[in-house]
Design a protein around this motif. Structure first.
Motif, PDB file in Angstrom:
ATOM      1  N   LEU A  75       0.808  -1.214   0.000  1.00  0.00           N
ATOM      2  CA  LEU A  75       0.000   0.000   0.000  1.00  0.00           C
ATOM      3  C   LEU A  75       0.841   1.264   0.000  1.00  0.00           C
ATOM      4  O   LEU A  75       0.381   2.324  -0.442  1.00  0.00           O
ATOM      5  N   SER A  76       2.087   1.153   0.467  1.00  0.00           N
ATOM      6  CA  SER A  76       2.958   2.334   0.469  1.00  0.00           C
ATOM      7  C   SER A  76       3.255   2.806  -0.949  1.00  0.00           C
ATOM      8  O   SER A  76       3.652   3.955  -1.147  1.00  0.00           O
ATOM      9  N   ARG A  77       3.046   1.930  -1.934  1.00  0.00           N
ATOM     10  CA  ARG A  77       3.282   2.296  -3.333  1.00  0.00           C
ATOM     11  C   ARG A  77       2.048   2.903  -3.992  1.00  0.00           C
ATOM     12  O   ARG A  77       2.081   3.304  -5.152  1.00  0.00           O
ATOM     13  N   PHE A  78       0.932   2.914  -3.256  1.00  0.00           N
ATOM     14  CA  PHE A  78      -0.326   3.444  -3.781  1.00  0.00           C
ATOM     15  C   PHE A  78      -0.752   4.658  -2.957  1.00  0.00           C
ATOM     16  O   PHE A  78      -0.162   4.959  -1.929  1.00  0.00           O
ATOM     17  N   ASP A  79      -1.783   5.303  -3.417  1.00  0.00           N
ATOM     18  CA  ASP A  79      -2.360   6.421  -2.685  1.00  0.00           C
ATOM     19  C   ASP A  79      -3.778   6.033  -2.277  1.00  0.00           C
ATOM     20  O   ASP A  79      -4.763   6.660  -2.674  1.00  0.00           O
ATOM     21  N   LEU A  80      -3.858   4.974  -1.458  1.00  0.00           N
ATOM     22  CA  LEU A  80      -5.151   4.418  -1.073  1.00  0.00           C
ATOM     23  C   LEU A  80      -5.420   4.532   0.417  1.00  0.00           C
ATOM     24  O   LEU A  80      -6.436   4.033   0.902  1.00  0.00           O
ATOM     25  N   GLY A  81      -4.512   5.165   1.149  1.00  0.00           N
ATOM     26  CA  GLY A  81      -4.704   5.327   2.578  1.00  0.00           C
ATOM     27  C   GLY A  81      -3.944   4.292   3.387  1.00  0.00           C
ATOM     28  O   GLY A  81      -3.269   3.409   2.849  1.00  0.00           O
ATOM     29  N   ALA A 104      -6.778   0.079  -9.336  1.00  0.00           N
ATOM     30  CA  ALA A 104      -6.014   1.239  -8.870  1.00  0.00           C
ATOM     31  C   ALA A 104      -4.609   1.194  -9.464  1.00  0.00           C
ATOM     32  O   ALA A 104      -4.010   0.119  -9.586  1.00  0.00           O
ATOM     33  N   THR A 122      -8.937   0.500   4.379  1.00  0.00           N
ATOM     34  CA  THR A 122      -7.989   1.538   4.773  1.00  0.00           C
ATOM     35  C   THR A 122      -8.780   2.716   5.351  1.00  0.00           C
ATOM     36  O   THR A 122     -10.021   2.697   5.360  1.00  0.00           O
ATOM     37  N   ARG A 143      -9.230   5.254   3.928  1.00  0.00           N
ATOM     38  CA  ARG A 143      -9.800   5.956   2.778  1.00  0.00           C
ATOM     39  C   ARG A 143     -10.956   5.187   2.127  1.00  0.00           C
ATOM     40  O   ARG A 143     -11.666   5.731   1.282  1.00  0.00           O
ATOM     41  N   ASP A 163      -0.570   2.421  -9.104  1.00  0.00           N
ATOM     42  CA  ASP A 163       0.348   2.873  -8.064  1.00  0.00           C
ATOM     43  C   ASP A 163       0.856   4.285  -8.396  1.00  0.00           C
ATOM     44  O   ASP A 163       0.443   4.890  -9.398  1.00  0.00           O
ATOM     45  N   LYS A 164       1.748   4.793  -7.566  1.00  0.00           N
ATOM     46  CA  LYS A 164       2.202   6.172  -7.732  1.00  0.00           C
ATOM     47  C   LYS A 164       3.000   6.375  -9.011  1.00  0.00           C
ATOM     48  O   LYS A 164       3.176   7.509  -9.466  1.00  0.00           O
TER      49      LYS A 164
END
Length: 322
Positions: free
Chosen positions: A16-22, A83, A43, A45, A85-86
């Motif tokens: 999840l640290s690679r995404f912006d999902l909370g 989703a 999460t 979010r 990732d960043k």
């Protein structure tokens, strides 16, 4: 859906640290289904589904599935969005498996039973999906077409007759029959190819979403129709519910009228659809995955459905005529 691959909280937090999902609040495995590993993620979010692709999904074909889902959403059909990732990538690796994260659809599949109204909603959305496929130009060969059924059924030749006397010989003869009589010039395009009840969500009798597109491929629309009709309109003993099948077929035909050649092909495609499920279920029944949270499904349900389709003479035997 099922759980073959176990992940840890640290695995998921790193992902999840690679995404912006909370930030992760909770996660749990989803035991429904048989093909891929799925987790429900919450999460701060929102809610999401993590899918890890297992035995029958080629990760290289994920762009086809994801683009088909996008195309259907653009056509007004509710299905998940993956989703990114960043760095803009929807596909990643976790616990050594290729995976994606999709948004969470409201509703639930009708596990406590469904009615003719549910079946009519399914017939309608399936026809809308097939209509939308007319402007979807990506293709994917059906890796679970007839040659794959033969390989799976022959792999269980030594065990098949424990389910029913002389079953292997009967299935082998059916493979030959279908190969000889398969229709070649019916309408085709991208199809879901796995629209079982646990892949369709409802709020009451209102259909709220379609999930699990990982058997989607290019094939005959009428084959996809019968792949759908079988699990929705037959009971566990292989008895057809005429009210359900009539509702599903009528709703489909109202949205996408079936051609005369498609109507004629319904019994044959019903047989083919049943055999496709027999092949995978029988293989999984005799080769269960070790240490997996999944219950192999009994192939005898679709053996009985297959026998029904062998006995019919035309579309009227499904309780409906156009």
């Amino acid at each position: 859906m099922a759980v073959y691959t176990r992940i840890t909280e640290n695995d998921l937090k790193d992902c999840l640290s690679r995404f912006d999902l909370g930030a992760l609040e909770s996660f749990e495995g989803i035991a429904d289904g048989v093909e891929n590993t799925n987790y429900r993620i919450t999460t701060d979010r929102g809610r999401y589904i993590l899918t890890l692709f297992e035995k029958r999904v080629n990760p290289e074909e994920l762009p086809f599935y994801l683009s088909f889902m996008t195309h259907l959403r653009d056509a007004g059909i509710a299905c998940p969005a993956a989703a990114a990732d960043k760095a803009g990538n929807p596909v990643f690796t976790i616990a050594g498996k290729t995976a994606i994260i999709t948004d969470f659809l409201d509703g639930q599949w009708p596990k406590n039973g469904f009615t003719a109204a549910h079946c009519a909603a399914v017939g309608n959305v399936l026809a809308r999906m097939h209509n939308a496929a007319a402007t979807f130009y990506n293709t994917r060969r059906n890796s679970m077409a007839l040659p794959a059924w033969r390989a799976l059924i022959h792999a269980t030749a030594g065990e098949a007759d424990t389910l029913e006397n002389n079953l292997f010989a009967a299935l082998d003869a059916e493979l030959d029959f279908l190969e000889k009589n398969w229709p070649r010039h019916l309408p085709h395009g991208a199809v879901h190819a796995d629209l079982f009840p646990d892949n369709v969500f409802f709020n009451g009798t209102a259909l709220s979403g379609i999930i699990d597109f990982y058997f989607a491929c290019t094939d005959l629309f009428v084959y996809d129709l019968m792949l759908t009709l079988n699990p929705w309109c037959f009971d566990k003993d292989g008895r057809l519910d005429i009210g359900k099948s009539a509702a599903l077929l009528a709703a489909y035909h109202a949205e996408r009228p079936l051609r005369a050649a498609e109507l004629e092909a319904l019994p044959l495609m019903g047989r083919a659809a049943a055999l496709r499920i027999i092949a995978t279920r029988m293989y999984d029944w005799f080769n269960p995955a070790k240490d997996a949270v999944v219950t192999p499904k009994d192939p005898r349900e679709h053996i009985r459905i297959w026998r029904y389709h062998q006995s019919v003479s035309g579309v009227a035997d499904y309780g409906w005529t156009p």
